[in-house]
Design a protein around this motif. Sequence first.
Motif, short mmCIF file in Angstrom:
data_model
loop_
_atom_site.label_atom_id
_atom_site.label_comp_id
_atom_site.label_asym_id
_atom_site.label_seq_id
_atom_site.Cartn_x
_atom_site.Cartn_y
_atom_site.Cartn_z
N LEU A 160 -9.24 37.80 72.50
CA LEU A 160 -10.66 37.76 72.82
C LEU A 160 -11.43 38.18 71.57
CD1 LEU A 160 -10.95 39.28 76.40
CD2 LEU A 160 -10.79 36.90 75.71
N GLU A 161 -11.96 37.20 70.86
CA GLU A 161 -12.66 37.48 69.62
C GLU A 161 -14.16 37.61 69.89
OE1 GLU A 161 -13.53 35.33 65.33
OE2 GLU A 161 -11.61 34.99 66.33
N VAL A 162 -14.77 38.64 69.35
CA VAL A 162 -16.20 38.86 69.54
C VAL A 162 -16.97 37.87 68.68
CG1 VAL A 162 -18.10 40.50 69.29
CG2 VAL A 162 -15.85 41.30 70.07
N GLY A 178 -16.37 39.34 65.10
CA GLY A 178 -15.08 39.12 64.48
C GLY A 178 -14.01 40.07 64.97
N ASP A 179 -14.41 41.15 65.63
CA ASP A 179 -13.42 42.06 66.22
C ASP A 179 -12.63 41.32 67.30
OD1 ASP A 179 -14.28 44.13 64.66
OD2 ASP A 179 -15.29 45.24 66.27
N VAL A 180 -11.37 41.68 67.46
CA VAL A 180 -10.55 41.18 68.56
C VAL A 180 -10.37 42.34 69.53
CG1 VAL A 180 -8.31 40.28 69.27
CG2 VAL A 180 -9.38 39.46 67.16
N VAL A 213 -12.43 51.39 74.10
CA VAL A 213 -12.15 50.00 73.78
C VAL A 213 -11.32 49.95 72.50
CG1 VAL A 213 -13.13 47.72 73.35
CG2 VAL A 213 -14.38 49.35 74.79
N VAL A 214 -10.16 49.32 72.58
CA VAL A 214 -9.33 49.14 71.40
C VAL A 214 -9.65 47.79 70.78
CG1 VAL A 214 -6.99 48.94 70.48
CG2 VAL A 214 -7.49 50.59 72.31
N ASP A 218 -10.02 43.73 60.73
CA ASP A 218 -9.40 43.63 59.39
C ASP A 218 -7.92 43.98 59.43
OD1 ASP A 218 -11.89 42.95 58.29
OD2 ASP A 218 -12.42 45.07 58.01
N GLY A 219 -7.25 43.54 60.51
CA GLY A 219 -5.82 43.71 60.60
C GLY A 219 -5.36 45.06 61.12
#
Length: 369
Positions: A160-162, A178-180, A213-214, A218-219
């Motif tokens: 689930l990509e923001v 871009g956060d997952v 929320v986890v 950037d990996g």
Amino acid sequence: MTLFAAEPRRRSRSRTVGWAFVIGAVVLGLLASLLPSPYLIEVPGPVYNTIGTQEQGSGKDAKAVKLIQIEGHETYPTAGALDMLTVGIQGDATNRPAWTSVIRALFTKSQAVIPASAIYPEGVSTDQVNQQDEADMQSSQQSAVAAALIQQGYRLPTDLEVGTVQKGSAAEGVIEKGDVIRSFDGTALTTNADATSLRELVAKHGTSTPAKVVVERDGAQETVEVTPRSEQGTALIGVGVTERYDFPFTVSIKLQDVGGPSAGMMFALGIIDEITPGKLNGGKHVAGTGTITADGEVGAIGGIRQKMYGAKDAGATVFLAPADNCDEVVGHVPAGLDVYKVSTLDQAVTDLQTIGSGKSTAKLARCTS
């Protein structure tokens, strides 16, 4: 003598004034017919067989390209057609049809007149609409692949990509584009229905305490805290997410120069036909339309009347229509076209299997008044 002569002169002046009005009205009518209207005209557009090819390129470089290409999974012969339909639009954000064209369209069964603002809201350019249509097509193609594979029993890992963070929302400054999102309150989000699950988890958590929320950024993974806020009675964190699927094999859709989300269901059916033995449509010429979600829900589309006429003109005898479009279908079906209503991909597959086998279709759902 003078008294009798006066009356004809009055009649003569009346005739002169009357003809002036008629001529004036005709001139105004001709001028108005040349003026652009505030409307657009929907007409049947090109038809593409999802299990067939599309001519791409020009001149010596032109070639027939298979629309659905699959690598890493066995494919099977197909026959007939599973057509997706399009709607052509006469006019754009700056160029509108003349009134004569609008009036003609009002009396043409295969055409429809719509306000220009329905497609081009104020301040939105033709390029912007085209870009959004292209994005919608790309998204619908991914959903079609996911829906087809899930219908065939695959469980798809999902990221689930923001895609957006609402300004002024609970997530602003905490979650980034871009956060997952990996988990919410300890519940992992890795299955094919987690966009819905995320909303449900946020609603269940409520607005009184922070949620953990986890996110992967950037990996690297990190845990952030977000306190949902109430928006119209619903707890929300204010992010828009895009489902990014990890498919077990490669499915590429090579359609060019077509936008919008309405081909989703037909591409899903085409993929299923390609990766399963037998001929899903029984070799018949089938057409249809409808958006598709990853979990197989078929949604309404625009321009269905024009699409039915486009299907008929292309030679289709069967048409699958979204159940939510039935109010526009009833009373507008071209002669010789059998229309069935569907609300899920499972239903569409079952209907095609029944139609293709030659069995009675009496029990299949249809649009009724």
